[in-house]
Design a protein around this motif. Structure first.
Motif, PDB file in Angstrom:
ATOM      1  N   LYS A 101      54.915-109.998 -24.440  1.00  0.00           N
ATOM      2  CA  LYS A 101      55.711-109.026 -23.682  1.00  0.00           C
ATOM      3  C   LYS A 101      57.128-109.003 -24.262  1.00  0.00           C
ATOM      4  N   ASP A 114      60.098-111.408 -23.920  1.00  0.00           N
ATOM      5  CA  ASP A 114      60.079-111.926 -22.553  1.00  0.00           C
ATOM      6  C   ASP A 114      58.951-112.928 -22.314  1.00  0.00           C
ATOM      7  N   LYS A 192      63.971-114.707 -24.545  1.00  0.00           N
ATOM      8  CA  LYS A 192      64.338-114.905 -23.143  1.00  0.00           C
ATOM      9  C   LYS A 192      63.066-115.226 -22.367  1.00  0.00           C
TER      10      LYS A 192
END
Length: 222
Positions: A101, A114, A192
């Motif tokens: 993702k 992500d 992240k």
């Protein structure tokens, strides 16, 4: 009606019947061929899937599997069957990028990841050979026995591959590939990842040496 005319009519009818039979058979065969071809094409189309999987590491494993099954008959006869199986496997480890993702901030040459999937086994190419097969009078090998043995041997290969150094090698390879590719295109990669995702990926960074020697797995089943 003259005899010659009658003979001519009979010959014409027989010839016409043979021609019609031949033509009908040819048409039926042609229809059958068309039907089979269409059916085969449909099967092939159903097997096509879009995937984005990349192989990052390759390993070879060999296992010696000792199978033995003892059957006690009326506490008088110990009827047993056993076999020696040598299993070899070529294991490909990599990533399914369809599970990743990410997003791109508007107007920036930056890709934010992500979620990053764990390395996984993409394929196992196995080869099995049975040796020293022995079986009793009543306790004999059946097709389900061979299926169970091969499934267990394949699962063992799968487990040993994931416990080896292949996932770590794949992890290092994919990071190198992603960051080098982004750098060559003047893009920036930013990770992240959730804490759980980070912890999961760290499990595959611990070094585990690939065992080159042949292991023996002995099992006795009653």
């Amino acid at each position: 009606m003259e005899a010659s005319t009658l003979v001519f009519l009979m010959i014409s009818l027989v010839a016409g019947g043979l021609a019609g039979s031949t033509l009908t058979g040819w048409l039926q065969k042609r229809k059958t061929k068309k039907y089979v071809s269409a059916q085969e094409a449909t099967v092939l189309i159903e097997r096509i899937e879009k995937v984005f999987k990349v192989v990052m590491a390759e390993g070879y494993f060999t296992e010696i599997y000792n199978y033995q099954n003892d059957k006690n008959i009326w506490n008088l006869i110990n009827d047993k069957k056993k076999a020696l199986i040598i299993a070899k496997a070529k294991v490909l480890v990599g990533y399914d990028f369809g599970k990743m993702k990410f997003h791109r901030p508007d107007g920036e040459r930056r890709l934010v990841i992500d979620f990053f999937p764990a390395p996984e086994i993409l394929s196992i190419d196995t080869d099995y050979k049975f040796y020293d097969i022995e079986q009793g009078w009543l306790n004999r090998f059946h097709s389900e026995d061979y299926t169970a043995i091969l499934n267990e041997a394949k699962q063992t290969m799968n487990d040993k591959a994931m416990e080896s150094d292949l996932p770590r090698i794949a992890g290092n390879q994919v990071q190198l590939m992603i960051f080098q590719l982004a750098s060559s295109m003047n893009w920036e990669i930013e990770l992240k990842l959730p804490d759980g995702n980070v912890a999961m990926l760290k499990e595959f960074t611990h070094y585990r040496s690939v065992e080159a020697q042949v292991d023996s797995l002995g099992t006795t089943k009653e």
